[in-house]
Design a protein around this motif. Structure first.
Motif, mmCIF file in Angstrom:
data_model
loop_
_atom_site.group_PDB
_atom_site.id
_atom_site.type_symbol
_atom_site.label_atom_id
_atom_site.label_comp_id
_atom_site.label_asym_id
_atom_site.label_seq_id
_atom_site.Cartn_x
_atom_site.Cartn_y
_atom_site.Cartn_z
ATOM 1 N N ARG A 268 0.862 -1.190 0.000
ATOM 2 C CA ARG A 268 0.000 0.000 0.000
ATOM 3 C C ARG A 268 0.898 1.240 0.000
ATOM 4 N NH1 ARG A 268 -3.816 -0.447 4.924
ATOM 5 N NH2 ARG A 268 -2.009 -1.458 5.873
ATOM 6 N N PRO A 269 0.820 2.083 -1.040
ATOM 7 C CA PRO A 269 1.766 3.188 -1.196
ATOM 8 C C PRO A 269 1.732 4.187 -0.048
ATOM 9 C CG PRO A 269 0.602 2.767 -3.244
ATOM 10 C CD PRO A 269 -0.098 1.966 -2.184
ATOM 11 N N VAL A 270 2.929 4.653 0.338
ATOM 12 C CA VAL A 270 3.101 5.597 1.443
ATOM 13 C C VAL A 270 3.706 6.919 0.969
ATOM 14 C CG1 VAL A 270 4.314 6.026 3.613
ATOM 15 C CG2 VAL A 270 3.357 3.785 3.156
ATOM 16 N N MET A 271 4.799 6.839 0.201
ATOM 17 C CA MET A 271 5.474 8.044 -0.300
ATOM 18 C C MET A 271 6.443 7.638 -1.392
ATOM 19 S SD MET A 271 8.996 8.301 0.639
ATOM 20 C CE MET A 271 9.341 10.032 0.872
ATOM 21 N N GLY A 272 7.081 8.634 -2.028
ATOM 22 C CA GLY A 272 8.032 8.322 -3.083
ATOM 23 C C GLY A 272 9.256 9.219 -3.031
ATOM 24 N N ILE A 273 10.348 8.747 -3.626
ATOM 25 C CA ILE A 273 11.552 9.564 -3.782
ATOM 26 C C ILE A 273 12.092 9.352 -5.190
ATOM 27 C CG2 ILE A 273 12.228 9.595 -1.351
ATOM 28 C CD1 ILE A 273 14.307 7.458 -1.980
ATOM 29 N N MET A 274 12.864 10.314 -5.655
ATOM 30 C CA MET A 274 13.554 10.150 -6.933
ATOM 31 C C MET A 274 14.866 10.927 -6.898
ATOM 32 S SD MET A 274 11.458 12.581 -9.629
ATOM 33 C CE MET A 274 12.613 12.160 -10.950
ATOM 34 N N PRO A 275 15.819 10.520 -7.732
ATOM 35 C CA PRO A 275 17.093 11.241 -7.771
ATOM 36 C C PRO A 275 16.879 12.696 -8.156
ATOM 37 C CG PRO A 275 17.254 9.144 -8.928
ATOM 38 C CD PRO A 275 15.804 9.356 -8.636
ATOM 39 N N CYS A 276 17.641 13.564 -7.537
ATOM 40 C CA CYS A 276 17.532 14.992 -7.792
ATOM 41 C C CYS A 276 18.032 15.314 -9.207
ATOM 42 C CB CYS A 276 18.343 15.752 -6.758
ATOM 43 S SG CYS A 276 18.078 17.522 -6.790
ATOM 44 N N PRO A 277 17.186 15.899 -10.059
ATOM 45 C CA PRO A 277 17.617 16.227 -11.427
ATOM 46 C C PRO A 277 18.725 17.268 -11.419
ATOM 47 C CG PRO A 277 15.221 16.276 -11.221
ATOM 48 C CD PRO A 277 15.772 16.212 -9.833
ATOM 49 N N PRO A 278 19.550 17.302 -12.460
ATOM 50 C CA PRO A 278 20.620 18.308 -12.556
ATOM 51 C C PRO A 278 20.055 19.721 -12.451
ATOM 52 C CG PRO A 278 20.879 16.628 -14.253
ATOM 53 C CD PRO A 278 19.553 16.376 -13.614
ATOM 54 N N GLY A 279 20.764 20.553 -11.726
ATOM 55 C CA GLY A 279 20.342 21.939 -11.582
ATOM 56 C C GLY A 279 19.352 22.176 -10.466
ATOM 57 N N MET A 280 18.881 21.103 -9.809
ATOM 58 C CA MET A 280 17.942 21.237 -8.701
ATOM 59 C C MET A 280 18.610 20.805 -7.401
ATOM 60 S SD MET A 280 14.307 19.959 -10.355
ATOM 61 C CE MET A 280 13.402 20.504 -8.900
ATOM 62 N N SER A 281 18.069 21.256 -6.291
ATOM 63 C CA SER A 281 18.608 20.905 -4.979
ATOM 64 C C SER A 281 17.776 19.795 -4.354
ATOM 65 C CB SER A 281 18.589 22.123 -4.053
ATOM 66 O OG SER A 281 19.371 23.175 -4.566
ATOM 67 N N PRO A 282 18.393 18.922 -3.570
ATOM 68 C CA PRO A 282 17.619 17.898 -2.856
ATOM 69 C C PRO A 282 16.589 18.542 -1.937
ATOM 70 C CG PRO A 282 19.976 17.435 -2.756
ATOM 71 C CD PRO A 282 19.838 18.809 -3.320
ATOM 72 N N SER A 283 15.541 17.813 -1.657
ATOM 73 C CA SER A 283 14.466 18.318 -0.804
ATOM 74 C C SER A 283 14.934 18.462 0.636
ATOM 75 C CB SER A 283 13.262 17.380 -0.843
ATOM 76 O OG SER A 283 12.792 17.206 -2.162
ATOM 77 N N ARG A 284 14.586 19.578 1.270
ATOM 78 C CA ARG A 284 14.854 19.748 2.700
ATOM 79 C C ARG A 284 13.859 18.929 3.513
ATOM 80 N NH1 ARG A 284 13.513 23.985 4.792
ATOM 81 N NH2 ARG A 284 12.310 24.919 3.114
ATOM 82 N N THR A 285 12.614 18.906 3.044
ATOM 83 C CA THR A 285 11.549 18.134 3.691
ATOM 84 C C THR A 285 10.762 17.417 2.595
ATOM 85 O OG1 THR A 285 9.998 19.996 3.566
ATOM 86 C CG2 THR A 285 11.319 19.804 5.577
ATOM 87 N N TRP A 286 9.898 16.494 2.981
ATOM 88 C CA TRP A 286 9.045 15.849 1.991
ATOM 89 C C TRP A 286 8.071 16.872 1.405
ATOM 90 C CZ3 TRP A 286 7.159 10.589 4.442
ATOM 91 C CH2 TRP A 286 8.276 9.759 4.649
ATOM 92 N N ASN A 287 7.846 16.774 0.115
ATOM 93 C CA ASN A 287 6.913 17.666 -0.573
ATOM 94 C C ASN A 287 5.491 17.140 -0.409
ATOM 95 O OD1 ASN A 287 9.077 19.266 -1.786
ATOM 96 N ND2 ASN A 287 9.470 17.454 -3.043
#
Length: 268
Positions: free
Chosen positions: A58-77
């Motif tokens: 049962r899905p909870v959340m997702g992640i993906m590699p940070c695309p070039p030119g973008m910063s990693p997430s500080r918190t979940w979106n």
């Protein structure tokens, strides 16, 4: 599959600079299973609660590699369910929001947009094109169970934007002191139903942070989960503390993204 009302949280995800490490961390910390959608989908990885159904459960959340030119997430979106992503994005802009990512389709599953609200906090809008889109579990152990917003001001005033955009019911809970000039604001969908989140007046270290949404995962023991976070290569982003009825804290994955955790506080 959960029944997600319009206006309620429908999904949470994050961008990471350490996909393998973060995947392993979340699996071990919360007991989740994961499914990588492959190179064609940018290795978007969905986590779920294993229950015998096909991966990732049962899905909870997702992640993906940070695309070039973008910063990693500080918190979940955090993203909210709307009937029309385009209409809601246009309405949000008219109410003072800034459009960060234009409405766009993700295969035949959903149409989404990312924005910042008038206070500068990031949030998303999701139109579910597939009825299976969104949280497959909410409010259970080891799943997203709450959405919390902090703001250095009056909470109800900070939530007026969302009230107008998404039709939320914003109420002061009965446990609040009558003489509090900045009382807590509890949030629920327009059509009624259980509360999904709240807004509180920023205090302490939060005064040094911008207004933002914090996604909260329910755990059995917040203190123990913090200890395990450090053991698994993550960190403790906010030390455990007591709030009415709960013990809350923040943990950070190896890639640096923070998520809140909450456990029931035993009566003493």
């Amino acid at each position: 599959m959960t029944s997600i009302p319009l206006g309620a949280p429908i999904w949470a995800d994050s961008l990471t600079s350490a996909l393998e490490d973060d995947t392993r961390y979340y699996e071990q910390l919360f007991g989740w299973v994961s499914a990588d959608a492959g190179e064609e989908m940018g290795h978007y990885t969905t986590f779920g609660v294993a229950d015998g159904s096909p991966a990732p459960g049962r899905p909870v959340m997702g992640i993906m590699p940070c695309p070039p030119g973008m910063s990693p997430s500080r918190t979940w979106n955090l993203q909210f369910k709307v009937e029309s992503c385009d209409d809601a994005a246009e309405r949000a802009a008219a109410l003072g929001a800034a459009l960060v990512e234009e409405p766009q389709d993700v295969s035949d599953m959903l149409r989404f947009a990312m924005l910042t609200d008038p206070n500068g906090a990031s949030f998303g809008l999701v139109q579910a094109l597939d009825p299976e889109t969104g949280f497959g579990v909410y409010g259970e152990p080891n799943s997203v169970s709450w959405a919390e917003y902090h703001h250095d001001g009056v909470p109800a005033e900070a939530m007026r934007f969302y009230e107008e955009l998404l039709g939320w019911q914003v109420v002061t809970p009965p446990w609040e002191a009558e003489d509090n000039p900045r009382p807590y604001a509890a949030l629920s969908p327009a059509g009624g139903g259980p509360e999904f989140g709240g807004c509180h007046a920023a205090e302490g270290f939060e005064l040094n942070l911008p207004p933002q949404w914090s996604v909260m995962v329910a755990v059995e023991d917040a203190d123990e989960t913090c200890e395990r976070s450090a053991e698994l290569g993550g960190a403790v982003a906010a030390q455990p503390m007591d709030v009415p009825g709960l013990r809350v804290a923040g943990v950070a994955a190896p890639g640096g993204t923070t998520v809140g955790i909450m456990s029931q506080r035993p009566w003493t």
